[in-house]
Design a protein around this motif. Sequence first.
Motif, short mmCIF file in Angstrom:
data_model
loop_
_atom_site.label_atom_id
_atom_site.label_comp_id
_atom_site.label_asym_id
_atom_site.label_seq_id
_atom_site.Cartn_x
_atom_site.Cartn_y
_atom_site.Cartn_z
N PHE A 63 -22.67 26.95 5.79
CA PHE A 63 -21.90 26.52 4.62
C PHE A 63 -22.12 27.50 3.47
O PHE A 63 -23.25 27.88 3.19
N PRO A 64 -21.02 27.93 2.81
CA PRO A 64 -19.60 27.61 3.02
C PRO A 64 -18.83 28.73 3.71
O PRO A 64 -17.67 28.99 3.37
N ALA A 65 -19.44 29.43 4.66
CA ALA A 65 -18.74 30.52 5.35
C ALA A 65 -17.56 30.03 6.17
O ALA A 65 -16.59 30.77 6.37
N SER A 66 -17.61 28.77 6.66
CA SER A 66 -16.51 28.22 7.45
C SER A 66 -15.47 27.52 6.60
O SER A 66 -14.62 26.80 7.14
N LEU A 67 -15.50 27.73 5.29
CA LEU A 67 -14.50 27.14 4.39
C LEU A 67 -13.24 28.00 4.36
O LEU A 67 -13.32 29.23 4.31
N ILE A 68 -12.08 27.36 4.40
CA ILE A 68 -10.80 28.04 4.24
C ILE A 68 -10.51 28.08 2.75
O ILE A 68 -10.10 27.07 2.15
N THR A 69 -10.73 29.22 2.13
CA THR A 69 -10.69 29.30 0.66
C THR A 69 -9.30 28.99 0.11
O THR A 69 -9.18 28.32 -0.91
N GLY A 70 -8.24 29.47 0.73
CA GLY A 70 -6.89 29.24 0.21
C GLY A 70 -6.18 28.09 0.88
O GLY A 70 -4.97 28.16 1.10
N ILE A 71 -6.91 27.02 1.17
CA ILE A 71 -6.32 25.92 1.95
C ILE A 71 -5.30 25.14 1.14
O ILE A 71 -4.33 24.61 1.68
N TYR A 72 -5.47 25.05 -0.19
CA TYR A 72 -4.51 24.30 -1.01
C TYR A 72 -3.14 24.95 -0.96
O TYR A 72 -2.12 24.27 -0.75
N ARG A 73 -3.10 26.23 -1.16
CA ARG A 73 -1.81 26.93 -1.17
C ARG A 73 -1.26 27.11 0.24
O ARG A 73 -0.05 27.03 0.45
N ALA A 74 -2.14 27.36 1.21
CA ALA A 74 -1.67 27.64 2.58
C ALA A 74 -1.03 26.41 3.22
O ALA A 74 -0.03 26.53 3.93
N LEU A 75 -1.60 25.23 2.98
CA LEU A 75 -1.07 24.00 3.59
C LEU A 75 -0.27 23.15 2.62
O LEU A 75 0.14 22.04 2.99
N ASP A 76 -0.03 23.66 1.41
CA ASP A 76 0.75 22.94 0.40
C ASP A 76 0.16 21.54 0.16
O ASP A 76 0.83 20.52 0.28
N LEU A 77 -1.12 21.52 -0.22
CA LEU A 77 -1.83 20.27 -0.44
C LEU A 77 -1.84 19.92 -1.92
O LEU A 77 -1.62 20.76 -2.79
N GLN A 78 -2.11 18.66 -2.18
CA GLN A 78 -2.24 18.19 -3.56
C GLN A 78 -3.55 18.69 -4.14
O GLN A 78 -4.61 18.53 -3.55
N TYR A 79 -3.47 19.26 -5.34
CA TYR A 79 -4.66 19.82 -5.98
C TYR A 79 -5.58 18.70 -6.46
O TYR A 79 -5.18 17.53 -6.57
N GLN A 80 -6.81 19.09 -6.75
CA GLN A 80 -7.80 18.10 -7.18
C GLN A 80 -7.41 17.47 -8.52
O GLN A 80 -6.79 18.12 -9.37
N ARG A 134 -25.83 20.62 -5.59
CA ARG A 134 -25.77 22.05 -5.29
C ARG A 134 -24.59 22.37 -4.39
O ARG A 134 -23.90 23.38 -4.58
N VAL A 135 -24.36 21.53 -3.40
CA VAL A 135 -23.22 21.75 -2.49
C VAL A 135 -21.91 21.68 -3.25
O VAL A 135 -20.99 22.49 -3.03
N ARG A 136 -21.79 20.73 -4.19
CA ARG A 136 -20.56 20.61 -4.96
C ARG A 136 -20.34 21.85 -5.83
O ARG A 136 -19.20 22.34 -5.95
N ARG A 137 -21.40 22.37 -6.45
CA ARG A 137 -21.24 23.57 -7.27
C ARG A 137 -20.84 24.78 -6.44
O ARG A 137 -19.99 25.59 -6.85
N ILE A 138 -21.42 24.91 -5.26
CA ILE A 138 -21.05 26.04 -4.38
C ILE A 138 -19.60 25.92 -3.94
O ILE A 138 -18.85 26.91 -3.90
N LEU A 139 -19.17 24.70 -3.63
CA LEU A 139 -17.80 24.49 -3.17
C LEU A 139 -16.80 24.77 -4.29
O LEU A 139 -15.74 25.37 -4.07
N LEU A 140 -17.11 24.33 -5.50
CA LEU A 140 -16.23 24.62 -6.63
C LEU A 140 -16.13 26.12 -6.89
O LEU A 140 -15.05 26.63 -7.22
N ASP A 141 -17.23 26.82 -6.73
CA ASP A 141 -17.21 28.26 -6.96
C ASP A 141 -16.37 28.98 -5.90
O ASP A 141 -15.62 29.91 -6.22
N ARG A 142 -16.46 28.55 -4.64
CA ARG A 142 -15.68 29.21 -3.59
C ARG A 142 -14.20 28.88 -3.70
O ARG A 142 -13.35 29.70 -3.33
N LEU A 143 -13.87 27.69 -4.18
CA LEU A 143 -12.46 27.32 -4.33
C LEU A 143 -11.87 27.80 -5.66
O LEU A 143 -10.69 27.52 -5.94
N HIS A 144 -12.69 28.48 -6.47
CA HIS A 144 -12.25 29.02 -7.77
C HIS A 144 -11.73 27.90 -8.67
O HIS A 144 -10.68 28.02 -9.32
#
Length: 729
Positions: A254-271, A315-325
């Motif tokens: 974690f978080p190497a297996s995260l799809i960073t552009g998943i919101y735009r790629a799958l047209d998902l609702q933003y947070q 800590r996990v939430r901060r890392i995830l927010l940083d990777r998702l910009h």
Amino acid sequence: MFTCPRCAFLRNLQSVSKSYPLRRNIRPSRSLYSVQQRLRPGHVEIFSSKRNFSDAATTTTSSASADESPARDLTVPPESSEQSPQQPHSPIPPSVQPELLPLCCPGCGAYAQTVDPNEPGYYSKTRRQTRRALQEAQRVLAEQRKEALKEAEKEAKEEEAGENSEDAEKPARPPRPIFDEVALEENPDLAEKATKIVAATAPPTQVCDRCHDLIHHNKGVPAPTPTIESIRALLEESPHSRNRVYHVIDAADFPASLITGIYRALDLQYQRSKNRRSKTEKFKHGKRMTTISFVITRADLLAPTKEKADSLMQRVRRILLDRLHLDPDDVRLGNIHMISSHRGWWTKKVKEEIREHGGGIWVVGKANVGKSSFITTCFPKDSRNLEKVAELLARRQQEPELPSTQESPELDTDSLLPPAPREELFPTLPVVSSLPGTTVSPIRIPFGRGKGEMIDLPGLERGNLHEFVKDEYKRDLIMTKRMKPTQLSIKPRQSLLLGGGLVKITPWRPSSSEGPENEPRNDSENEGDAEPPTVLAANFTPLEAHVTRTEKANEILRGERTYNTGGGGRGTQVIRPDMLHMVSSAGVITLSTDVTRNHLPRRIQKELEDHGTPPPPLPYRVFATDILIEGVGWVELTAQVRVRRLVEDLNDPTALGETEEERRRHLPRVEVFSPNGRHIQTRAPLETYRFIEEKKRRDKRKLSLESGSHRPQRQSISIKKRAAHGAKV
């Protein structure tokens, strides 16, 4: 060359349609008497899937082929010429075609076929399970034919005797037991019996040969990975108005297996933003947008207990927010779940969330991150739903006795999604395997009596690090249990080798005249260079760790020296010898996260925790970072650096009174080497090694209490001398 199941189906469909028209949704009649008159000698019926992957559904066999075993050829023996008259051959297949094979393999999602054994979804004609299903189908067919002949003979005799067969009284069959919801609720024993009946009478489902080899022999060929665009195309064909994507992330890297552009790629609702008036649901083009939840699987690799794993959530939430910009001050990120399928951490909560949401539950993630395990653990089963049990019992009574003649869903050749299977009390879940690319195509599993379904999607590409590893060690790259490493010291002019040279970590020795923006060097050996600090490394990977001199490590990577961890040929080198020359620098990594407050002396830290006493000025700082190896694990690096003067505030990163460039120049750095300089990432440290240190301190204290070594030792003198000594004092 690998052919996808859909293209293979269309190709075979064109060849089959040239010989006879394709008939869909063929429902066999209860009586086979009329069909028996149409069968002729030598007319053999092939058992295959409704997708008609076989070259022909009916073939005219010779006398030699008619003597072959029906169990081996998956054929039904034809009736004799005395019972069925000769009829001219017709290109249209008979209306009775028992389907022994499912439409799709429930284990990997591949379309069933009997053409190419090298492709997924292939069902062998000699498998024991297939032969048993064939024998059962032949037995039921033979009984139905005998009953049809007896009824025909009886009707013929009644007509000759002048009796009206319609007014004749037929022997009444014993009434079947009636199970309704009210009766099941009033009688718990009856409900348990009904559940057992539903489970015992479920239609038999079998997996393809590839899934069979994965389950029983732990071998198989990985399927090609799809693209993120193909996943979006599948989402656009969703038949549900409410959809949610569960993005599965592996805790091992974690978080190497995260799809960073998943919101735009799958047209998902933003947070959602932190504005209390922000909407929970948004619409686009008149359609409700798909929401997303993040699921971190195998959380037991991070901490030994559930409470300690929950302590890492911030800590996990901060890392995830940083990777998702995403800005942590602007958006809220509460849709994160850290679960463990092995230990059952938070799986019940996720299961209830899936059951309440309903609709389309899409499981998305990279290859081999645990998507199938997530579905197996968090699928909302309804084994105690009495309404569903009563409904399935009523369906069983209306179905024919032959299990392979049940109505199958209609196949839409223009749709990317396979047809949804019928909902069962205990459905067949996807195959769980350590092989990347187990799932071939979407697997649909309905639940909640039509309320929703879970769709297991094929995994996206995760990396090709396994291509540089020997075949006998490829499965050892996957971390199956929590590691308990020993902290190793990497001194100046030393290097850490992982897997015999697959990854090398060397403390970087910058020259006094060089700045931080210079190109990284392989190994600096100049005498005038500044001596790097000692780096402590905790290896949380299944790879063997070995600290050696940098000169020897370079000779091993050049193939000039044999990898050895202590004489006698010891040590395991997982990297292929012909790939050693491809190991190159992945860059210089700076240990930039200040963790001094978590590494205070024990006495100062206890005063800080108990009384809130601030720590005194310290002449050093402790910095750390985590080196991620894609799909394998992580290495926790920690280094202590002395400062020029005492620091008053540990939380102020600019308390040194220097510029950012000067500050980063004094930070410890390491250079990492990997195949082609890839498969390496970094993250803020989770400091999971402190859990091991706490456990060691507790064990040491417990051992001292049990042995009595914590008590002060008494002097070895007599009572008389002790009394005399006390009197003198």
